[in-house]
Motif scaffolding. Structure first.
Motif, PDB file in Angstrom:
ATOM      1  N   LEU A  19       0.830  -1.200   0.000  1.00  0.00           N
ATOM      2  CA  LEU A  19       0.000   0.000   0.000  1.00  0.00           C
ATOM      3  C   LEU A  19       0.869   1.256   0.000  1.00  0.00           C
ATOM      4  N   LYS A  20       1.978   1.208   0.732  1.00  0.00           N
ATOM      5  CA  LYS A  20       2.897   2.348   0.796  1.00  0.00           C
ATOM      6  C   LYS A  20       3.521   2.634  -0.571  1.00  0.00           C
ATOM      7  N   GLN A  21       3.758   1.582  -1.353  1.00  0.00           N
ATOM      8  CA  GLN A  21       4.319   1.772  -2.694  1.00  0.00           C
ATOM      9  C   GLN A  21       3.318   2.468  -3.617  1.00  0.00           C
ATOM     10  N   ILE A  22       2.039   2.133  -3.460  1.00  0.00           N
ATOM     11  CA  ILE A  22       1.003   2.702  -4.330  1.00  0.00           C
ATOM     12  C   ILE A  22       0.549   4.075  -3.839  1.00  0.00           C
ATOM     13  N   PHE A  23       0.312   4.186  -2.519  1.00  0.00           N
ATOM     14  CA  PHE A  23      -0.212   5.419  -1.926  1.00  0.00           C
ATOM     15  C   PHE A  23       0.654   5.882  -0.748  1.00  0.00           C
ATOM     16  N   PRO A  24       1.846   6.374  -1.001  1.00  0.00           N
ATOM     17  CA  PRO A  24       2.705   6.784   0.125  1.00  0.00           C
ATOM     18  C   PRO A  24       2.096   7.922   0.947  1.00  0.00           C
ATOM     19  N   GLU A  25       1.256   8.739   0.303  1.00  0.00           N
ATOM     20  CA  GLU A  25       0.684   9.901   0.987  1.00  0.00           C
ATOM     21  C   GLU A  25      -0.367   9.555   2.042  1.00  0.00           C
ATOM     22  N   VAL A  26      -0.845   8.300   2.097  1.00  0.00           N
ATOM     23  CA  VAL A  26      -1.851   7.941   3.102  1.00  0.00           C
ATOM     24  C   VAL A  26      -1.215   7.539   4.438  1.00  0.00           C
ATOM     25  N   PHE A  27       0.126   7.503   4.481  1.00  0.00           N
ATOM     26  CA  PHE A  27       0.806   7.090   5.711  1.00  0.00           C
ATOM     27  C   PHE A  27       1.229   8.294   6.541  1.00  0.00           C
ATOM     28  N   THR A  28       0.870   8.236   7.812  1.00  0.00           N
ATOM     29  CA  THR A  28       1.254   9.240   8.781  1.00  0.00           C
ATOM     30  C   THR A  28       1.803   8.523   9.998  1.00  0.00           C
ATOM     31  N   GLU A  29       3.075   8.747  10.296  1.00  0.00           N
ATOM     32  CA  GLU A  29       3.738   8.121  11.446  1.00  0.00           C
ATOM     33  C   GLU A  29       3.579   6.599  11.429  1.00  0.00           C
ATOM     34  N   GLY A  30       3.694   6.013  10.222  1.00  0.00           N
ATOM     35  CA  GLY A  30       3.652   4.560  10.080  1.00  0.00           C
ATOM     36  C   GLY A  30       2.266   3.948  10.100  1.00  0.00           C
ATOM     37  N   LYS A  31       1.240   4.787  10.155  1.00  0.00           N
ATOM     38  CA  LYS A  31      -0.141   4.294  10.161  1.00  0.00           C
ATOM     39  C   LYS A  31      -0.901   4.884   8.982  1.00  0.00           C
ATOM     40  N   ILE A  32      -2.021   4.228   8.634  1.00  0.00           N
ATOM     41  CA  ILE A  32      -2.808   4.648   7.477  1.00  0.00           C
ATOM     42  C   ILE A  32      -3.858   5.668   7.894  1.00  0.00           C
ATOM     43  N   ASP A  33      -3.915   6.750   7.142  1.00  0.00           N
ATOM     44  CA  ASP A  33      -4.966   7.745   7.320  1.00  0.00           C
ATOM     45  C   ASP A  33      -6.062   7.375   6.321  1.00  0.00           C
ATOM     46  N   PHE A  34      -7.116   6.738   6.807  1.00  0.00           N
ATOM     47  CA  PHE A  34      -8.169   6.231   5.928  1.00  0.00           C
ATOM     48  C   PHE A  34      -8.946   7.359   5.246  1.00  0.00           C
ATOM     49  N   GLU A  35      -9.022   8.512   5.853  1.00  0.00           N
ATOM     50  CA  GLU A  35      -9.712   9.633   5.214  1.00  0.00           C
ATOM     51  C   GLU A  35      -8.975  10.046   3.938  1.00  0.00           C
ATOM     52  N   VAL A  36      -7.648  10.097   3.993  1.00  0.00           N
ATOM     53  CA  VAL A  36      -6.856  10.433   2.805  1.00  0.00           C
ATOM     54  C   VAL A  36      -7.014   9.332   1.756  1.00  0.00           C
ATOM     55  N   LEU A  37      -7.000   8.063   2.188  1.00  0.00           N
ATOM     56  CA  LEU A  37      -7.174   6.948   1.255  1.00  0.00           C
ATOM     57  C   LEU A  37      -8.534   7.030   0.569  1.00  0.00           C
ATOM     58  N   LYS A  38      -9.581   7.346   1.322  1.00  0.00           N
ATOM     59  CA  LYS A  38     -10.918   7.490   0.747  1.00  0.00           C
ATOM     60  C   LYS A  38     -10.940   8.609  -0.292  1.00  0.00           C
ATOM     61  N   GLN A  39     -10.266   9.721  -0.007  1.00  0.00           N
ATOM     62  CA  GLN A  39     -10.217  10.827  -0.956  1.00  0.00           C
ATOM     63  C   GLN A  39      -9.523  10.400  -2.252  1.00  0.00           C
ATOM     64  N   LEU A  40      -8.456   9.614  -2.121  1.00  0.00           N
ATOM     65  CA  LEU A  40      -7.719   9.174  -3.310  1.00  0.00           C
ATOM     66  C   LEU A  40      -8.510   8.169  -4.144  1.00  0.00           C
ATOM     67  N   LEU A  41      -9.356   7.380  -3.495  1.00  0.00           N
ATOM     68  CA  LEU A  41     -10.133   6.374  -4.210  1.00  0.00           C
ATOM     69  C   LEU A  41     -11.439   6.929  -4.758  1.00  0.00           C
ATOM     70  N   GLY A  42     -11.824   8.095  -4.318  1.00  0.00           N
ATOM     71  CA  GLY A  42     -13.008   8.769  -4.849  1.00  0.00           C
ATOM     72  C   GLY A  42     -14.282   7.946  -4.724  1.00  0.00           C
ATOM     73  N   GLU A  43     -14.941   7.753  -5.842  1.00  0.00           N
ATOM     74  CA  GLU A  43     -16.243   7.088  -5.885  1.00  0.00           C
ATOM     75  C   GLU A  43     -16.163   5.572  -5.703  1.00  0.00           C
ATOM     76  N   LYS A  44     -14.984   5.014  -5.626  1.00  0.00           N
ATOM     77  CA  LYS A  44     -14.813   3.555  -5.592  1.00  0.00           C
ATOM     78  C   LYS A  44     -14.858   2.979  -4.179  1.00  0.00           C
ATOM     79  N   ILE A  45     -15.542   3.633  -3.267  1.00  0.00           N
ATOM     80  CA  ILE A  45     -15.624   3.164  -1.886  1.00  0.00           C
ATOM     81  C   ILE A  45     -17.019   2.603  -1.638  1.00  0.00           C
TER      82      ILE A  45
END
Length: 156
Positions: A19-45
């Motif tokens: 996941l870090k290779q595909i979406f490095p920007e969703v990681f904060t302090e080694g954890k996933i920020d799901f809100e950022v991931l949702k924004q990147l995936l747009g309508e596909k949630i």
């Protein structure tokens, strides 16, 4: 000599790295920020609670167990194997999930096929019907190709 770790693959860590290779920007302090991931995936949630899915009681726990690392060891049994020196096949007996987890790390991308015999109908406790033999007359009747009153092998 390479020192073996003695554990199965850490599936959670492996997924995090992918996941870090595909979406490095969703990681904060080694954890996933799901809100950022949702924004990147747009309508596909998928947020709808009513949807088709394959589910059963205990599925969440089963997923967790599948992700836990294993510390078992697979040992070859040359005496129980057939043509040990020449075959490219390997017979493994054990708990399906544990064996698969242990194989995953060392044989990732190298195994062509795995046959798994489910652990049912062991001993004298026959829980699942696994004999589905039927005669052709009954099949033709059930499928509507023959009425229950008719005789002979033809269709009506």
């Amino acid at each position: 000599m390479e020192k073996l770790q003695g554990t199965s693959m850490d599936i959670v860590q492996d997924n995090m790295e992918k996941l870090k290779q595909i979406f490095p920007e969703v990681f904060t302090e080694g954890k996933i920020d799901f809100e950022v991931l949702k924004q990147l995936l747009g309508e596909k949630i998928e947020n709808d609670k009513e949807r088709y899915s394959f589910t059963w009681k205990g599925k969440t726990e089963a997923r967790q167990i599948a992700q836990d690392t294993s510390t078992g060891t697979l040992r070859p049994s040359k005496e129980d194997s057939k043509d040990w020196e020449n075959t490219e096949n390997l017979y493994i007996e054990g708990d399906n999930l544990e064996v698969l987890k242990l194989l995953q790390k060392s044989y990732h991308g190298k195994i062509k096929m795995i046959y798994i015999d489910p652990p049912y109908n062991t001993g004298k406790d026959f829980v699942y019907k696994d004999n589905f033999k039927d005669n052709i007359d009954n099949y033709l009747t059930i499928t509507g190709q023959k009425s229950e009153n008719s005789t002979g092998g033809g269709t009506n």
